[in-house]
Motif scaffolding. Sequence first.
Motif, PDB file in Angstrom:
ATOM      1  N   ASP A   5      -0.342   0.032  -8.977  1.00 56.56           N
ATOM      2  CA  ASP A   5      -0.663  -1.241  -8.314  1.00 56.56           C
ATOM      3  C   ASP A   5      -0.055  -2.426  -9.078  1.00 56.56           C
ATOM      4  N   SER A  51       0.834  -1.213   0.000  1.00 58.66           N
ATOM      5  CA  SER A  51       0.000   0.000   0.000  1.00 58.66           C
ATOM      6  C   SER A  51       0.867   1.262   0.000  1.00 58.66           C
ATOM      7  N   ASP A  57      -6.518  -1.162  -1.259  1.00 61.28           N
ATOM      8  CA  ASP A  57      -6.788  -2.585  -1.032  1.00 61.28           C
ATOM      9  C   ASP A  57      -7.446  -2.877   0.314  1.00 61.28           C
ATOM     10  N   LYS A  99      -9.655  -5.908   1.342  1.00 60.56           N
ATOM     11  CA  LYS A  99      -9.154  -7.267   1.569  1.00 60.56           C
ATOM     12  C   LYS A  99      -9.399  -7.727   3.014  1.00 60.56           C
TER      13      LYS A  99
END
Length: 334
Positions: free
Chosen positions: A279, A166, A198, A201
């Motif tokens: 990413d 991240s 993200d 998740k």
Amino acid sequence: MNKHTILVVDDNRTNLQIVRDVLEKNYTLLLANSGERALKFIQKRKPDLILLDLMMPGMDGKETFREIRKEPENTGIPVIFLTANQDEEAEVECLALGASDFITKPIVPQILERRISNTIALEELQKHLQQKIDEKTQEIKTLALQSIYAIVHTLEAKDDVTRGHSVRVAGFSRALAVEMGLDDTKVEQVYQTALLHDVGKIGIPDAILKKKGQLTEEEFTIIKQHTTIGADILSTISTMDFLQQGARYHHERYDGRGYPMGLSGEQIPLIGRIIAVADVYDALISERQYKNAMEKYSARDQLLKNSGSQFDPEVLRCFIRLLDSGVLDEIEKL
Ligand SMILES: [Fe+2]
């Protein structure tokens, strides 16, 4: 306490003398007998207040005032006009110009003193308030960023495989936003948004998230939900409504074959198109449970193969320029 400095501008010697007698005990005075002289004084030293005669030969009070205010650093200096008694039209005009106040002649010492002390007090209060607002704004910004880091750490505590992902994606995205010429506010928004791309998740079962080997179709369907789960989580931060865009759009593809919405081209918000490149690049150069890390230039080739299909060609072009310049090397080590 230091005395405040007042610049008194009046062509009439008697008036200057009266003002001096009234004010010199409590203030440091600068006396000017014309607008031209007043401008010279101001260049050398900024007073805390200007007392400005309206009617003067040569450059009159209004013109002097306009000249003073032309310099941005002078806009904060309050100006009080000295006007002839009963000249209401002039008073209205002075206030409309931006004067703080006006005092009518002949000068009444108590009124002069009070008006000046009130104006200075008001100016100091405004400065103090502005300072407090600036401090609080900075505190809020710091708090927001610390909260974002706390969320990122929460995710990494669950998914240690992608530790650092991240932060690196956010670093790449920020550099890319700068390269693309976005303004400072937007750049900061891109950075914060990318940090949280993200976060969804958190809602994906460990057995799927950490699975070694190929995912089944059903498992992949569940993994894809991290985009909408993340966007839902972040939509609760309504004061930073841009945050959810990163989570929601970072797996969209330029050709429309991405997820969750299958948007294409510029339907995908720019923030999503930026994070998408950052990413994938980070995923390529990082080791995963199912693959080794790819070498930087192979990753570069891989990205370019997907220009216009997976990635916005313009965004990718900027990213490649950054990559080739070596600017991203430090971020890769995070
Ligand atoms: Fe993702």
